[in-house]
Design a protein around this motif. Structure first.
Motif, PDB file in Angstrom:
ATOM      1  N   PRO A   8       0.821  -1.209   0.000  1.00  0.00           N
ATOM      2  CA  PRO A   8       0.000   0.000   0.000  1.00  0.00           C
ATOM      3  C   PRO A   8       0.858   1.263   0.000  1.00  0.00           C
ATOM      4  CG  PRO A   8       0.189  -0.831   2.227  1.00  0.00           C
ATOM      5  CD  PRO A   8       0.907  -1.830   1.339  1.00  0.00           C
ATOM      6  N   THR A  66      -8.365   6.382  -3.314  1.00  0.00           N
ATOM      7  CA  THR A  66      -9.566   5.548  -3.416  1.00  0.00           C
ATOM      8  C   THR A  66     -10.151   5.635  -4.813  1.00  0.00           C
ATOM      9  OG1 THR A  66     -10.107   5.746  -1.059  1.00  0.00           O
ATOM     10  CG2 THR A  66     -11.924   5.228  -2.556  1.00  0.00           C
ATOM     11  N   ASP A 121      -4.256   0.959  -3.268  1.00  0.00           N
ATOM     12  CA  ASP A 121      -4.339   0.574  -1.861  1.00  0.00           C
ATOM     13  C   ASP A 121      -3.511   1.534  -1.005  1.00  0.00           C
ATOM     14  OD1 ASP A 121      -5.043  -0.861   0.387  1.00  0.00           O
ATOM     15  OD2 ASP A 121      -3.479  -2.382   0.102  1.00  0.00           O
ATOM     16  N   ARG A 174      -9.006   1.411   6.439  1.00  0.00           N
ATOM     17  CA  ARG A 174      -7.561   1.559   6.216  1.00  0.00           C
ATOM     18  C   ARG A 174      -6.914   2.539   7.190  1.00  0.00           C
ATOM     19  NH1 ARG A 174      -9.420   1.350   0.341  1.00  0.00           N
ATOM     20  NH2 ARG A 174      -8.252  -0.358  -0.621  1.00  0.00           N
TER      21      ARG A 174
END
Length: 438
Positions: free
Chosen positions: A20, A38, A43, A117
């Motif tokens: 990520p 997003t 990620d 997240r």
């Protein structure tokens, strides 16, 4: 000047593509980065030191921003929120910090694709490259970033990331009171009498100021907000005294300007001007602080005033001298920073307070924010280093460009656009300090 890698995207390996993007901080620019990523299906993880999102803003949540809602909302965030049924606030209204958090940032952070997240209570204490200190070069760009974190329970963990967006801000690292840029000699002995910028004078912190002599040090909008609140308290509690201490001959950063399109900021300056002219605020100019000492339960500021040895005694001091970036956590990252304002070197000329007001900043994106360690970015207030008066719209455009760059969309990444309201006087070539509030 250090040569920078301006390739379309960082070196890509199979492992990096599975990692990520790490976003440090869940304030408005950090969450805007989350929204931009997003939308591009990239990620990410958001690492927040506080127990709630936007922890720093909550500390000055009682302060009303001088920027209306129309300049406070990131476009990508607005699209995600509106798809979830969110209603945009009155575009011309100016919220308090807490209203900004509750009406915009909390709904944004609560969206499923972002909430899952966010890791709260997770302070980033160091950033490096995996198995690479800053001296090692061979294969460096192919190695993931390594972030070491410490949770509030003391647990230490490490994360790897393909890229790092540091949006941790500067509010937690104020400039020292000393005119030299260092803490005044004797600071430790009076630490309990020196307060952080923007205390809640009329609310939670009221009892501390009632009937006491408070000196506000600083020439920015943070100082102005506190001075106004203290004079309001003095109207209710006549034994309360207010002094404004600045090191320059005049407080040009806060004085009003008819050219300021942010009317709330212009009114702020006018209000402080009038209070000083009426004698409701004692103004001490040209005072350079070099040391502090206890004076019973009070504090004595010592130094020079216009070149002559001087002393000022007071009960409390509010340190509103601005903020600076915390660069200690980045010792192992290869940064390319301007020697003066500690902003990315290519950005610094665009925001130098000797040449620009905060409304004349040119559009800038990933190119100006790139460092010798490709894929690492300072954004938001932290990207401005010690330059004054960052506006949120600037940070939103920064992270939009970075997200496009990470996605390999060079057309979008390089097409940066930024429309800022004219701001009149918000900087001076005599001193450098960040102001509040965007």
């Amino acid at each position: 000047m250090t040569m920078l890698d301006l390739s379309p995207r960082p070196t890509t390996t199979e492992r990096l593509t599975q990692l990520p993007v790490a976003i440090i901080g869940s304030g408005p620019v950090g969450l805007a980065a989350a929204a931009e990523l997003t939308e591009r299906d990239i990620d990410f993880v958001v690492l927040e030191a506080g127990s709630m999102i936007a922890a720093s803003i909550r500390l000055w949540g009682h302060i009303r921003l001088f920027t209306p809602w129309r300049h406070l909302i990131d476009p990508a965030a607005a699209r995600l929120l509106e798809n979830a049924g969110w209603t945009t606030p009155d575009q011309d209204a100016t919220p308090t910090g807490l209203e900004f958090v509750q009406q915009y940032l909390e709904p944004l952070a609560s969206l499923g694709e972002i909430a899952s997240r966010i890791q709260l209570d997770t302070r980033v204490v160091a950033v490096s490259r995996e198995r690479m200190d800053r001296t090692r070069s061979a294969g460096r760009a192919a190695m993931p970033f390594l972030l070491r974190t410490q949770r509030t329970d003391g647990a230490v963990e490490e994360f790897t990331a393909r890229s790092v967006i540091d949006a941790s801000g500067t509010y937690a690292t104020p400039n020292p009171l000393g005119s030299s840029g260092l803490p005044p000699i004797g600071s430790d002995a009076v630490a309990d009498r020196i307060l952080h910028a923007l205390p809640d004078v009329l609310g939670a912190d009221r009892a501390r100021f009632v009937g006491r002599h408070t000196t506000v040090v600083g020439a920015g909008h943070s100082a102005a907000n506190t001075l106004i609140a203290l004079t309001q308290l003095a109207e209710q509690e006549p034994d309360t005294r207010v002094t404004w201490l600045i090191r320059n001959a005049s407080a040009v950063r806060v004085t009003s300007s008819s050219n300021d399109q942010l009317s709330a900021r212009a009114r702020l300056g006018s209000h402080v001007d009038n209070l000083a002219a009426e004698g409701r605020i004692e103004l001490i100019d040209g005072f350079e602080i070099s040391s502090v000492a206890p004076d019973g339960a009070a504090i004595s500021l010592r130094g020079t005033r216009n070149g002559t040895p001087a002393r000022h005694d007071t009960d409390l001091v509010v340190n509103a001298t601005g903020f600076r970036p915390d660069l200690d956590i980045l010792r192992e990252i290869r940064l390319d920073l301007d020697d003066v304002v500690e902003a990315p070197r290519l950005l610094a000329p665009l925001i130098d307070p000797n040449m620009h007001s905060c409304g004349t900043v040119e559009p800038h994106g990933f190119r100006e924010l790139t460092h010798p360690d490709p894929g690492f970015f300072l954004v938001g207030m932290k990207s401005y280093g010690r330059a004054p008066t960052f506006l949120l719209a600037t940070g939103y455009e920064q992270v939009r460009s970075i997200a496009a760059w990470l996605a390999g969309d060079m057309l979008a990444a390089t097409k940066v656009q930024l429309t800022l309201p004219a701001t009149g006087v918000c900087s001076t070539n005599l001193t450098i300090e960040n102001s509040c509030c965007s």
